[in-house]
Design an enzyme around this catalytic site. Structure first.
Site, PDB file in Angstrom:
ATOM      1  N   LYS A   4       0.854  -1.192   0.000  1.00 32.52           N
ATOM      2  CA  LYS A   4       0.000   0.000   0.000  1.00 32.52           C
ATOM      3  C   LYS A   4       0.887   1.239   0.000  1.00 32.52           C
ATOM      4  O   LYS A   4       1.455   1.619   1.018  1.00 32.52           O
ATOM      5  CB  LYS A   4      -0.915   0.035   1.234  1.00 32.52           C
ATOM      6  CG  LYS A   4      -2.012   1.070   1.029  1.00 32.52           C
ATOM      7  CD  LYS A   4      -2.526   1.698   2.290  1.00 32.52           C
ATOM      8  CE  LYS A   4      -1.656   2.774   2.847  1.00 32.52           C
ATOM      9  NZ  LYS A   4      -1.576   4.004   2.030  1.00 32.52           N
ATOM     10  N   GLY A  19       7.557   5.229   7.473  1.00 36.00           N
ATOM     11  CA  GLY A  19       6.665   6.372   7.658  1.00 36.00           C
ATOM     12  C   GLY A  19       6.943   7.032   8.985  1.00 36.00           C
ATOM     13  O   GLY A  19       8.056   6.947   9.510  1.00 36.00           O
ATOM     14  N   SER A  20       5.929   7.666   9.539  1.00 34.99           N
ATOM     15  CA  SER A  20       6.162   8.450  10.751  1.00 34.99           C
ATOM     16  C   SER A  20       6.131   7.582  12.007  1.00 34.99           C
ATOM     17  O   SER A  20       5.523   6.508  12.024  1.00 34.99           O
ATOM     18  CB  SER A  20       5.107   9.556  10.862  1.00 34.99           C
ATOM     19  OG  SER A  20       3.845   8.956  11.018  1.00 34.99           O
ATOM     20  N   ALA A  46       3.688   4.393  13.206  1.00 32.48           N
ATOM     21  CA  ALA A  46       4.317   3.131  13.613  1.00 32.48           C
ATOM     22  C   ALA A  46       3.766   2.658  14.963  1.00 32.48           C
ATOM     23  O   ALA A  46       3.561   1.462  15.177  1.00 32.48           O
ATOM     24  CB  ALA A  46       5.827   3.305  13.705  1.00 32.48           C
ATOM     25  N   GLU A 104      10.702   1.694   9.815  1.00 35.35           N
ATOM     26  CA  GLU A 104      11.694   2.717   9.428  1.00 35.35           C
ATOM     27  C   GLU A 104      11.015   4.068   9.569  1.00 35.35           C
ATOM     28  O   GLU A 104      10.114   4.392   8.791  1.00 35.35           O
ATOM     29  CB  GLU A 104      12.136   2.497   7.977  1.00 35.35           C
ATOM     30  CG  GLU A 104      12.846   1.188   7.728  1.00 35.35           C
ATOM     31  CD  GLU A 104      14.203   1.108   8.407  1.00 35.35           C
ATOM     32  OE1 GLU A 104      14.756   2.150   8.784  1.00 35.35           O
ATOM     33  OE2 GLU A 104      14.694  -0.019   8.571  1.00 35.35           O
ATOM     34  N   CYS A 120      13.936  11.426   5.100  1.00 35.74           N
ATOM     35  CA  CYS A 120      14.083  11.100   6.524  1.00 35.74           C
ATOM     36  C   CYS A 120      15.510  11.346   7.003  1.00 35.74           C
ATOM     37  O   CYS A 120      15.744  11.530   8.192  1.00 35.74           O
ATOM     38  CB  CYS A 120      13.679   9.661   6.772  1.00 35.74           C
ATOM     39  SG  CYS A 120      14.621   8.513   5.761  1.00 35.74           S
ATOM     40  N   GLU A 157      10.487  16.440  14.225  1.00 34.33           N
ATOM     41  CA  GLU A 157      10.802  16.322  12.797  1.00 34.33           C
ATOM     42  C   GLU A 157       9.927  17.312  12.023  1.00 34.33           C
ATOM     43  O   GLU A 157       8.708  17.262  12.108  1.00 34.33           O
ATOM     44  CB  GLU A 157      10.514  14.897  12.334  1.00 34.33           C
ATOM     45  CG  GLU A 157      10.884  14.688  10.886  1.00 34.33           C
ATOM     46  CD  GLU A 157      10.564  13.280  10.388  1.00 34.33           C
ATOM     47  OE1 GLU A 157       9.429  12.816  10.593  1.00 34.33           O
ATOM     48  OE2 GLU A 157      11.448  12.670   9.772  1.00 34.33           O
TER      49      GLU A 157
END
Ligand code: NAD
Length: 487
Positions: A178, A231-232, A236, A253, A287, A391
């Site tokens: 996805k 992703g963020s 996660a 990650e 990232c 971030e």
């Protein structure tokens, strides 16, 4: 909202066939602000069909030899490379990144991901030990796990998706992927090449849609034993929670708040252009981008002056113009969020030395509603400020001074993240010392983003769980068994 005339309409790719969806979501061209594409708004039903197709394809695919799979991956790499320009144009339009970045980084790397894992799958060896006194030999064997769920973000769409698909299928798994709902086009284009490459129907299934509907349906599906997610950190946490009842294997990650540490013996002629690039490449939407720059006090003023001058050279504008260095941010909301960080820093007394918004009149008429922002440099930000802790994921970087090695290590480590760091110094001893003490999955010294895909990639602390790379991805996407033979 503006709708351009001919909308591109995507379909899910399930069991080797494009399948329309009952509902769709709008996808924007970030450089114009127009809706230009409609993306399936998939949910449980579509994920169910995709997982079934992947399960059905697993026995055939997993029983192929690594060499057979390798040849198919190489063929797919060739086909993507053949269409590199079309993929690059699509990635730039969908994500807002410059055409130059898409042509030279995103799509070549997607091609290389398939070639790399096509090669590395041929070279793994398992372990073997002997126990002569017991008359025993032990060895390990590895087998694919089953249906892998792959979830990827919007910043490097095809690059990061193929970084998961390639090792997963090289190891013999079948996948349901996805991509981000904001950047789905190049994944859909790749589906058109799978049959020609020889990928059997059902080995790669792509379900488009949002994280909360399609993503969660995949995470919660009982027949998907492993999830590889990029992703963020916030997402996660949700994925970890939702997958916990099924005890799924997770690779996460996540985000970063990456420091660059610049000692007074650094070669500034190398350091300054590289640190501008590490701060603003892909609009700062990587990232691994630098967002906290610690400069030793002795060279602080000189660094700042030269760094700002270099940042001002970066041209922001129409991403399809190959002379541009910075394109558009992914969405209106994201642009707002990034600009709010700058406002907060100013309210706290920090100085904005260059950057921020782009005058729309300076842009071509078609781009005046695009989500543009100039490379922005902020100085005198307190370590506890949200700009130094959270971030931002945009073209914003903070520059601060430090005095000692001990102090800078403590401050660099003083965030919840631990993904990447850079250290600039001509003192070899110091470079090693500092690299060892930084809480960071990756440390680059006197360079940035030089990667050997063989080696582990990933973060510590809130930047992730697990690593990706030749050996790491192989271990993640296979199940190991220890077998003991008494002879
Ligand atoms: P995001 O977490 O919002 O979304 C990532 C993906 O997860 C998307 O496909 C999204 O649809 C899906 N998703 C969202 N909610 C979900 C849920 N509840 N269940 C399942 N799936 C869900 O991240 P983003 O905004 O797309 O990407 C930016 C983030 O990604 C940044 O934090 C960045 O640092 C990080 N990132 C990390 C790496 C790395 O390798 N460490 C690489 C690139 C990006």
């Amino acid at each position: 909202m503006a709708h351009s005339k001919a909308l591109l309409v995507l379909e899910n790719f399930i069991g080797g066939t494009f399948v329309p969806c009952s509902s769709y979501i709008d996808s924007y061209n970030p450089s114009t602000g127009d809706v230009y594409c409609r993306v399936p708004d998939s949910g449980k039903e579509e994920v169910e069909a995709a997982v079934k197709a992947a399960k059905d394809a697993f026995p055939i695919w997993s029983s192929k030899s690594p060499l057979e799979r390798s040849q198919i991956l190489n063929k797919l790499a060739d086909l993507i490379e053949h269409d590199l320009e079309a993929f690059a144009q699509a990635e730039s339009k969908d994500q807002g990144k410059t055409i130059t970045f898409a042509r030279t980084v995103d799509i070549p790397r997607a091609v290389y991901n398939f070639r790399f894992f096509a090669s590395s799958i041929l070279h793994h060896v398992t372990e073997c030990t002997e126990m002569p006194t017991m008359g025993c030999v032990h060895y390990t064997s590895r087998a694919p796990v089953g249906v892998a769920g792959l979830i990827s973000p919007w910043n490097l769409p095809l690059y990061l998706l193929t970084w998961k698909i390639a090792p997963a299928i090289a190891c013999g798994n079948t996948v349901v992927a996805k991509p981000s709902e904001m950047t789905s086009v190049t994944a859909w284009m790749m589906c058109k090449l799978l049959e020609k490459a020889g990928v059997p129907a059902g080995v790669v299934n792509i379900v488009f849609g949002t994280g909360t509907k399609a993503g969660e349906a995949l995470v919660c599906h009982p027949d998907v034993p492993l999830i590889s997610f990029t992703g963020s950190t916030l997402t996660a946490q949700r994925i970890a929670e939702k997958s916990a009842p099924h005890c799924k294997r997770l690779s996460l990650e996540l985000g970063g708040k990456n420091p660059a540490i610049i000692f007074n013996d650094a070669d500034l002629s190398q350091c300054i252009p590289t640190t501008v690039r590490s701060s603003f490449a892909n609009q700062g939407e990587i990232c691994l981008c630098t967002s906290r720059i610690f400069v030793q006090r002795e060279i602080y003023n000189e660094f700042l002056k030269r760094f700002v001058a270099e940042a001002k050279k970066w041209k922001t504008g129409n991403p399809s113009d190959p002379t541009m260095d910075v394109g558009a941010l992914i969405s209106k909301e994201h642009l707002q969020k990034v600009r709010n960080y700058v406002k907060k820093a100013q309210a706290e007394g920090a100085r904005v030395l260059c950057g921020e918004g782009v005058d729309p009149l300076a842009l071509p008429p078609g781009n005046q509603k695009g989500y543009f922002m100039l490379p922005t440099v902020i100085a005198e930000v307190k370590d506890e400020s949200c700009c130094m802790q959270e971030e931002i994921f945009g073209p914003v970087t903070c520059v601060v001074a430090f005095d000692t090695e001990e102090e800078v290590i403590r401050r660099a480590n003083g965030v919840k993240y631990g993904l990447a760091a850079t250290v600039w110094s001509s003192n070899v001893g110091r470079v090693h010392r500092v690299a060892h003490r930084l809480q960071s999955g990756l440390v680059w010294t006197n360079c940035w983003l030089v990667r050997d895909l063989n080696l582990p990639f990933g973060g510590m602390k809130a930047s992730g769980i697990g690593r990706e790379g030749a050996k790491d991805s192989y271990e993640f996407f296979t199940e190991v068994k220890t077998i003991t033979i008494k002879h």
